[in-house]
Design a protein around this motif. Structure first.
Motif, PDB file in Angstrom:
ATOM      1  N   CYS A   1       0.810  -1.217   0.000  1.00 17.59           N
ATOM      2  CA  CYS A   1       0.000   0.000   0.000  1.00 17.59           C
ATOM      3  C   CYS A   1       0.842   1.265   0.000  1.00 17.59           C
ATOM      4  CB  CYS A   1      -0.945   0.004   1.204  1.00 17.59           C
ATOM      5  SG  CYS A   1      -2.319  -1.166   1.054  1.00 17.59           S
ATOM      6  N   THR A   2       2.117   1.151   0.320  1.00 22.24           N
ATOM      7  CA  THR A   2       2.989   2.322   0.309  1.00 22.24           C
ATOM      8  C   THR A   2       3.898   2.349  -0.910  1.00 22.24           C
ATOM      9  OG1 THR A   2       4.561   1.119   1.728  1.00 22.24           O
ATOM     10  CG2 THR A   2       2.986   2.586   2.805  1.00 22.24           C
TER      11      THR A   2
ATOM     12  N   GLY B   1       3.185   4.777  -4.364  1.00 14.77           N
ATOM     13  CA  GLY B   1       2.313   5.909  -4.088  1.00 14.77           C
ATOM     14  C   GLY B   1       0.954   5.839  -4.757  1.00 14.77           C
ATOM     15  N   ARG B   2       0.467   4.622  -5.009  1.00  8.84           N
ATOM     16  CA  ARG B   2      -0.818   4.449  -5.697  1.00  8.84           C
ATOM     17  C   ARG B   2      -1.991   4.673  -4.750  1.00  8.84           C
ATOM     18  NH1 ARG B   2       0.793  -1.655  -7.280  1.00  8.84           N
ATOM     19  NH2 ARG B   2       1.418  -1.486  -5.091  1.00  8.84           N
ATOM     20  N   PRO B   3      -3.108   5.208  -5.269  1.00 16.67           N
ATOM     21  CA  PRO B   3      -4.333   5.197  -4.475  1.00 16.67           C
ATOM     22  C   PRO B   3      -4.704   3.761  -4.104  1.00 16.67           C
ATOM     23  CG  PRO B   3      -4.586   6.636  -6.376  1.00 16.67           C
ATOM     24  CD  PRO B   3      -3.290   5.896  -6.559  1.00 16.67           C
TER      25      PRO B   3
ATOM     26  N   ASN C   1      -0.324   6.020   6.024  1.00  9.70           N
ATOM     27  CA  ASN C   1      -1.624   6.405   5.467  1.00  9.70           C
ATOM     28  C   ASN C   1      -1.544   7.672   4.625  1.00  9.70           C
ATOM     29  OD1 ASN C   1      -0.994   7.788   7.837  1.00  9.70           O
ATOM     30  ND2 ASN C   1      -3.138   8.258   8.286  1.00  9.70           N
ATOM     31  N   GLN C   2      -0.434   7.818   3.866  1.00 11.03           N
ATOM     32  CA  GLN C   2      -0.267   9.028   3.065  1.00 11.03           C
ATOM     33  C   GLN C   2      -1.028   8.959   1.742  1.00 11.03           C
ATOM     34  OE1 GLN C   2       2.280   7.118   4.132  1.00 11.03           O
ATOM     35  NE2 GLN C   2       3.471   8.333   5.611  1.00 11.03           N
ATOM     36  N   ASN C   3      -1.322   7.775   1.252  1.00 15.26           N
ATOM     37  CA  ASN C   3      -1.955   7.634  -0.055  1.00 15.26           C
ATOM     38  C   ASN C   3      -3.463   7.863   0.019  1.00 15.26           C
ATOM     39  OD1 ASN C   3       0.582   6.929  -0.885  1.00 15.26           O
ATOM     40  ND2 ASN C   3       0.135   4.762  -1.174  1.00 15.26           N
TER      41      ASN C   3
END
Length: 341
Positions: free
Chosen positions: A266-267, A270-272, A299-301
């Motif tokens: 998930c990191t 940098g994909r949604p 949880n940046q994306n």
């Protein structure tokens, strides 16, 4: 304003109507290969190797594919009648005597009706009972009495209980012997009848407790479980024709989560992140993944969910309902296109 079930419903145009039965046997399209009763056949095969395996149900052997086991091993099959609480208590007793009971019913009856018995008789005692339940989420059109849209939310809070949500027939066949080996209680959502065969195309192998990347992509990452993995794989193929590259991370073990793999994928790039699940937007895989990313500071994306709404759902034919509630391949592609704008 939220519509009451007593409000008049919008008339459905004849062009929108589907003739499919509300209790459709398969959630696969006409062009998708299927395997009949993968759970019943896998359990029967396992029972030939292990004489501790017993099958128990609450008057639903035919509708949970346990009838295959019952025919092969009638002396190891227990029909408890329409008494789910008794079923769970009896399974606990069998486990205490050294058996490994595979218990089947509908997901609504296990999660809503027998919760306390599963909690105190099975989970608290860490007994080796495998609870395998048909009609998870929106896999029946019979309405709220049969649609277990909140079963994962209900069971995620129960200590000691592992939760498994297989994607297709291949994964069900591979999961049965692995959950039998696992020491402790397991709740597995069951696709039954003619179950789609999808994951063999990707060389996938089920590992209990592990999330796996099935396909990779640059633009979006789907995180999915259960039948929604089949749907996002279909959507990925359709979107690729439009130049949209999507990855699919399949998470068959919802509890405990494979947090290492989820955080890594998930990191990366940098994909949604889009969690797709056949479950209420409340309390399921989506919230589990979101909480994991938050706790790990990852949880940046952009984060979105494709899930069932927090409401009691309509009755009807499954293809119509899946379009209506956003679970169909067509609806998923539509959501992605709208997010690209």
């Amino acid at each position: 304003m939220r519509r009451s079930k007593y409000d008049p419903r919008r008339p459905v145009a004849s062009s929108e109507r589907k003739t499919t039965s509300a209790m459709i046997a398969s959630i696969a399209g006409d062009d998708v290969p299927t395997i009949a009763a993968p759970f019943g056949n896998a359990l029967t095969k396992l029972a030939a190797e292990r004489d501790d395996i017993v099958g128990m149900t609450a008057d639903l052997s035919k509708y949970t594919d346990l009838h295959v086991f019952a025919k092969a091993y009638p002396a190891r099959f227990y029909q408890m009648g329409m008494a789910e609480q008794v079923l769970m208590s009896a399974a606990a007793g069998m486990a205490r005597e050294g058996f490994t009971p595979f218990v089947t019913t509908y997901a609504v009856f296990a999660s809503r009706r027998a919760y306390d018995f599963i909690c105190l008789a099975i989970a608290e005692e860490m007994l080796n009972v495998k609870i395998v339940c048909a009609l998870p989420g929106l896999t029946t059109g019979y309405g709220p009495s049969h649609q277990a849209t909140e079963d994962i939310a209900i069971f995620r809070g129960m200590p000691n209980l592992m939760i498994v949500d297989p994607a297709d027939a291949i994964e069900i066949e591979q999961a049965v012997p692995q959950i039998a080996v696992h020491q402790g209680p397991v709740y597995m959502r069951l696709l039954r009848g003619k179950v789609p065969r999808v994951l063999d195309e990707y060389g996938y192998k089920f590992e209990l407790g592990k999330a796996k990347m099935i396909v990779d992509g640059q633009d979006f990452l789907f995180v999915s479980s259960g039948l929604m993995t089949m749907r996002v794989l279909e959507a990925t193929k359709e979107l690729a024709k439009e130049g949209v590259s999507c990855g699919v991370l399949h998470v068959p073990t919802v509890k405990p989560l494979d947090t290492e793999t989820i955080v890594r994928e998930c990191t990366r790039l940098g994909r949604p992140v889009i969690v797709a699940e056949n479950h209420s937007v409340i309390g399921g895989l989506g919230e589990a993944v979101a909480t994991t990313l938050m706790r790990e500071g990852a949880n940046q994306n952009i984060f979105r969910q494709i899930a069932l709404p927090d409401e009691f759902l309509d009755a009807g034919a499954l293809p119509t309902l899946h379009d209506q509630y956003g679970l169909s391949t067509k609806a998923i592609c539509g959501s992605i296109r709208s997010w690209l704008k």
